[in-house]
Every structure is written in structure tokens, then in C-alpha cells.
Design a protein around this motif. Sequence first.
Motif, PDB file in Angstrom:
ATOM      1  N   GLU A   1       0.816  -1.206   0.000  1.00  0.00           N
ATOM      2  CA  GLU A   1       0.000   0.000   0.000  1.00  0.00           C
ATOM      3  C   GLU A   1       0.852   1.258   0.000  1.00  0.00           C
ATOM      4  O   GLU A   1       1.793   1.398   0.781  1.00  0.00           O
ATOM      5  CB  GLU A   1      -0.913  -0.014   1.229  1.00  0.00           C
ATOM      6  N   PHE A   2       0.478   2.189  -0.846  1.00  0.00           N
ATOM      7  CA  PHE A   2       1.156   3.472  -0.900  1.00  0.00           C
ATOM      8  C   PHE A   2       0.977   4.244   0.393  1.00  0.00           C
ATOM      9  O   PHE A   2      -0.115   4.293   0.957  1.00  0.00           O
ATOM     10  CB  PHE A   2       0.604   4.294  -2.070  1.00  0.00           C
ATOM     11  N   VAL A   3       2.052   4.868   0.851  1.00  0.00           N
ATOM     12  CA  VAL A   3       2.017   5.685   2.057  1.00  0.00           C
ATOM     13  C   VAL A   3       2.354   7.142   1.748  1.00  0.00           C
ATOM     14  O   VAL A   3       1.589   8.050   2.053  1.00  0.00           O
ATOM     15  CB  VAL A   3       2.979   5.150   3.130  1.00  0.00           C
ATOM     16  N   ALA A   4       3.513   7.357   1.140  1.00  0.00           N
ATOM     17  CA  ALA A   4       3.959   8.720   0.861  1.00  0.00           C
ATOM     18  C   ALA A   4       4.962   8.729  -0.282  1.00  0.00           C
ATOM     19  O   ALA A   4       5.648   7.740  -0.526  1.00  0.00           O
ATOM     20  CB  ALA A   4       4.576   9.356   2.103  1.00  0.00           C
ATOM     21  N   PHE A   5       5.057   9.849  -0.943  1.00  0.00           N
ATOM     22  CA  PHE A   5       5.860  10.006  -2.144  1.00  0.00           C
ATOM     23  C   PHE A   5       6.525  11.371  -2.122  1.00  0.00           C
ATOM     24  O   PHE A   5       5.928  12.350  -1.671  1.00  0.00           O
ATOM     25  CB  PHE A   5       4.925   9.880  -3.357  1.00  0.00           C
ATOM     26  N   ILE A   6       7.753  11.439  -2.619  1.00  0.00           N
ATOM     27  CA  ILE A   6       8.436  12.723  -2.740  1.00  0.00           C
ATOM     28  C   ILE A   6       9.139  12.799  -4.088  1.00  0.00           C
ATOM     29  O   ILE A   6       9.835  11.874  -4.490  1.00  0.00           O
ATOM     30  CB  ILE A   6       9.417  12.964  -1.562  1.00  0.00           C
ATOM     31  N   TYR A   7       8.930  13.907  -4.779  1.00  0.00           N
ATOM     32  CA  TYR A   7       9.552  14.109  -6.084  1.00  0.00           C
ATOM     33  C   TYR A   7      10.973  14.614  -5.895  1.00  0.00           C
ATOM     34  O   TYR A   7      11.211  15.548  -5.131  1.00  0.00           O
ATOM     35  CB  TYR A   7       8.762  15.128  -6.902  1.00  0.00           C
ATOM     36  N   TYR A   8      11.895  14.016  -6.615  1.00  0.00           N
ATOM     37  CA  TYR A   8      13.304  14.378  -6.428  1.00  0.00           C
ATOM     38  C   TYR A   8      13.604  15.795  -6.889  1.00  0.00           C
ATOM     39  O   TYR A   8      14.451  16.478  -6.310  1.00  0.00           O
ATOM     40  CB  TYR A   8      14.215  13.375  -7.154  1.00  0.00           C
ATOM     41  N   ALA A   9      12.933  16.243  -7.940  1.00  0.00           N
ATOM     42  CA  ALA A   9      13.243  17.531  -8.529  1.00  0.00           C
ATOM     43  C   ALA A   9      12.703  18.698  -7.710  1.00  0.00           C
ATOM     44  O   ALA A   9      13.430  19.644  -7.400  1.00  0.00           O
ATOM     45  CB  ALA A   9      12.698  17.605  -9.952  1.00  0.00           C
TER      46      ALA A   9
END
Length: 121
Positions: A46-54
Motif C-alpha cells: 500500500e502506498f504511504v507517501a511520495f516525494i519528487y526528487y526535482a
Amino acid sequence: QVQLRESGGGLVQPGDSLRLSCAASGRTFSISNVAWFRQTPGKGREFVAFIYYASGSTSYADSVKGRFTISRDNAKNTLYLQMNNLKPEDTAVYYCACGGWGTSASGWTFWGQGTQVTVSS
């Protein structure tokens, strides 16, 4: 080639806080999108959190929004997940991932081995 290792899991009581860490090889977190997922028996990852590198922009699952915070320290090649006000339903094995996109586990390439978080009274 990319090595990820999660740490910081443990047994806590409801309402407690915990910070997970994910150490990566090289410049993984500065050149790649990174995310946290979790998995419980009988459920998919299950997805929890995401961060874009740029941009550093973040995204959260509705179930954790307002309680969890994803962040990174590029100099230390480390990804974090600060978890506050933990609930029993947060109990899961937590995985960090990189080299992907989106909220589906199938969209990600590299994974750590996971760290167990148990929330119980």
C-alpha cells in the motif's frame, strides 16, 4: 545496484510516534523519486507517501495525511518517514522505494527489505 535499507521500526502504543529511516547507496535520493509503502498480511503493498526528487513536492495516502511526514536528507543519502499519532491500523512492514512513480507498487523499481512497525496496546 541500488541498495536500500530501512530501520527504525518497533513496537509502540497507539498515539506514539516513530521515525523510520531508509539509507541508500550513492545519490539515489537526489536523482530519483522516492516513496514509502507498507504491507500487511493479506494485502498488497500500500502506498504511504511520495516525494519528487526535482521539486521536493510530496503526496500522501489519505489514511496517513496529517500524521505522517516524508522527508529526505540528500547529503546523508537518507529518506525519512516521521509517523505521529500512530494507530493500530498502521501496523505493517514499511518499505522504501526509489526509481519509480505513482501510488502503485508495480511502478517502482528498487526496494528495501522492510522494517516492522507494530502499534498495539
